[in-house]
Design an enzyme around this catalytic site. Structure first.
Site, PDB file in Angstrom:
ATOM      1  N   LYS A  28       0.805  -1.220   0.000  1.00 48.20           N
ATOM      2  CA  LYS A  28       0.000   0.000   0.000  1.00 48.20           C
ATOM      3  C   LYS A  28       0.842   1.275   0.000  1.00 48.20           C
ATOM      4  O   LYS A  28       0.319   2.350  -0.311  1.00 48.20           O
ATOM      5  CB  LYS A  28      -0.955  -0.016   1.199  1.00 48.20           C
ATOM      6  CG  LYS A  28      -1.966  -1.146   1.135  1.00 48.20           C
ATOM      7  CD  LYS A  28      -3.072  -0.803   0.176  1.00 48.20           C
ATOM      8  CE  LYS A  28      -4.095  -1.885   0.081  1.00 48.20           C
ATOM      9  NZ  LYS A  28      -5.329  -1.437  -0.526  1.00 48.20           N
TER      10      LYS A  28
HETATM   11  C1  LIG Z   1      -3.437  -6.893   3.899  1.00 48.05           C
HETATM   12  C2  LIG Z   1      -4.136  -6.533   2.637  1.00 48.05           C
HETATM   13  N1  LIG Z   1      -4.309  -7.478   1.724  1.00 48.05           N
HETATM   14  C3  LIG Z   1      -4.970  -7.233   0.587  1.00 48.05           C
HETATM   15  C4  LIG Z   1      -5.492  -5.986   0.295  1.00 48.05           C
HETATM   16  C5  LIG Z   1      -6.244  -5.786  -0.986  1.00 48.05           C
HETATM   17  O1  LIG Z   1      -5.514  -5.016  -1.932  1.00 48.05           O
HETATM   18  P1  LIG Z   1      -6.276  -4.023  -2.889  1.00 48.05           P
HETATM   19  O2  LIG Z   1      -6.929  -3.003  -2.008  1.00 48.05           O
HETATM   20  O3  LIG Z   1      -5.229  -3.420  -3.758  1.00 48.05           O
HETATM   21  O4  LIG Z   1      -7.291  -4.802  -3.637  1.00 48.05           O
HETATM   22  C6  LIG Z   1      -5.336  -4.968   1.233  1.00 48.05           C
HETATM   23  C7  LIG Z   1      -5.938  -3.656   1.017  1.00 48.05           C
HETATM   24  O5  LIG Z   1      -6.332  -2.977   1.920  1.00 48.05           O
HETATM   25  C8  LIG Z   1      -4.622  -5.245   2.423  1.00 48.05           C
HETATM   26  O6  LIG Z   1      -4.429  -4.296   3.350  1.00 48.05           O
END
Ligand SMILES: Cc1ncc(COP(=O)(O)O)c(C=O)c1O
Length: 451
Positions: A44
């Protein structure tokens, strides 16, 4: 000298690591893009900085402003790094499902954290979507990031994560597998890879309790699919703008239990200490294995670090409480192995009021009754209820006057099957003799929990 100007410049260029053991049933080469190597320990960081820089560029975010976001932690961490380096204030609105570690980490990097209830509708004024929006209208010179619908999120992965995967695999990637939350990662990486090679397949990992899989397959937003779940980071009860359903070839759903178990396996079998959505991604990948042919290259992305889950998926008590630990429960003693230390009892001469108070205090529905000789009787909710119908002054009677016969006592090695058959309408519980002078109780509830 070779150094970064500030921490933001260390974001990206994360390694691609071959998985060797956990994927032994898959013939293809499976490579993990391990995003823990980012300074905020998650993928992120990439999109957080991109969203901030795009907002600065078009004037949505002005010098000295306040950044507001509803975040489950990782985006907050990325935003915090950007806010520190660029001189902004940050308020993170987080749901109470998230781990305490995530909240503490956000506070450590200077964010103000507001905690909201999880189990409310998205349009409820208490939801973290609503609270973040409200704060952004109330606080002057503030900017609401909205990672769900802010397309800079997808763009960050189109510009960085996608090209990195393409270069690291020398264009040989055939499949990309990733958990889907806001959709930024899958949509940005997926768009880039498909532009390079339209044959690349893009697979989304969803969770039970989320709408994505069904929506992708049928076009229907089915509210019946929405219910609370434990898995963190993936799945939604909304359709974020960042999910580009067209570029996704298929979804698979992973249970909370499997996601938790595979998060632990990943650390133990590969030495890759990543978060809960990485466990879900590995299990999802195994569920999708018939799509992967020998010689193909599968890239799976791990979003964040295991350190944020030490109190949860990496904690045995937390796992056991949810029935997530693989335990072989065969006998009465297996069933009570992790029961509270002391058996709660009531004495024959105590008042019924005491018994009721004790049942309330320990949140239990039955009590063995003891006297100086040992077990003398039993009390349970239905006995109490029946007695109350006959006598409204029940509370002042001695327990002895209304108790039933004592619960049967079994040996430690008695089979679960035998114990289950002993619990019936007359007999609400069974006592296990631990042969050290102590006893434990087994109720219907304990047997159901072991299923
Ligand atoms: C630990 C974790 N895994 C997966 C995701 C999912 O990714 P995306 O928001 O890019 O779909 C997030 C998003 O908040 C996350 O914090």
């Amino acid at each position: 000298m070779n150094y970064a100007e500030n921490i933001l410049q260390t974001i990206g260029n994360t390694p691609l690591v071959k998985l060797n053991t956990i994927t032994r049933d898959i013939d293809a080469l499976v490579l993990a893009k391990v995003e823990t190597f980012n300074p905020g320990n998650s993928v992120k960081d990439r999109m957080a900085v991109k969203m901030v820089e795009d907002a600065e560029a078009d004037g949505r975010l002005k010098p000295g402003g306040t950044i507001i976001e509803g975040t489950s932690g990782n985006t907050g961490m990325g935003l915090a790094l950007a806010a520190i380096v660029k001189g902004y204030k940050l308020i993170c609105v987080i749901s109470d499902k998230q781990s305490q570690e995530k909240i503490d980490i956000l506070r450590a990097v200077g964010a103000e954290v507001v905690v909201c209830p999880t189990n409310v509708e998205p349009d409820d004024p208490r939801s973290y979507y609503s609270v973040s929006k409200r704060l952004s209208t109330e606080i002057p010179n503030s900017w609401y990031v909205n990672q769900y619908d802010n397309l800079s999120n997808t763009l960050a992965h189109y510009e960085q994560t996608g090209p990195e995967i393409w270069e690291q695999t020398e264009g040989k990637v055939d499949h990309f597998v990733v958990g889907v939350g806001t959709g930024g990662t899958i949509s940005g990486v997926g768009k880039f890879l498909k532009e390079k090679n339209p044959n690349v397949k893009i697979w989304g990992i969803d969770t039970y309790g989320s709408v994505f899989k069904k929506y992708h397959e049928t076009g229907e937003f089915d509210e019946n699919e929405i219910y609370p779940y434990i898995t963190e980071g993936i799945g939604e009860d909304i359709l974020p703008e960042n999910v580009d359903f067209k570029i996704i070839d298929g979804f698979t759903k992973v249970t909370d239990k499997d996601a938790a178990i595979y998060t632990r396996k990943l650390a133990r079998e590969e030495g890759v200490f990543c978060g809960n959505s990485a466990g879900a991604a590995v299990k999802g990948l195994l569920q999708l294995k018939e799509h992967f042919k020998p010689g193909e290259v599968v890239v799976v992305l791990f979003h964040d670090s295991g350190t944020r889950y030490v109190g949860k998926m990496f904690n045995d008590d937390w796992m056991r409480d949810r029935g997530f630990l693989e335990q072989d429960i065969k006998t009465a003693s297996d069933l009570v192995a992790h029961a509270e230390k002391d058996l709660i009892t009531v004495r024959t001469e105590e008042l019924v009021a005491h018994a009721i108070e004790r049942m309330k205090q320990y949140d239990i529905s039955q009590l063995p009754v003891v006297d100086t000789e040992g077990f003398a009787g039993s009390l349970d909710e239905s006995t109490l209820f029946k007695a109350y119908i006959d006598n409204k002054d029940l509370a002042h009677l001695a327990v002895r006057e209304i108790m039933q016969s004592p619960f049967p006592i079994v040996k430690k090695g008695t089979s679960l099957d035998e114990v289950s058959r002993m619990i019936n309408r007359e007999n609400k519980a069974v006592l296990v003799d631990l042969e050290d002078g102590s006893y434990r109780i087994i109720t219907k509830h304990d047997i159901i929990s072991a299923i």
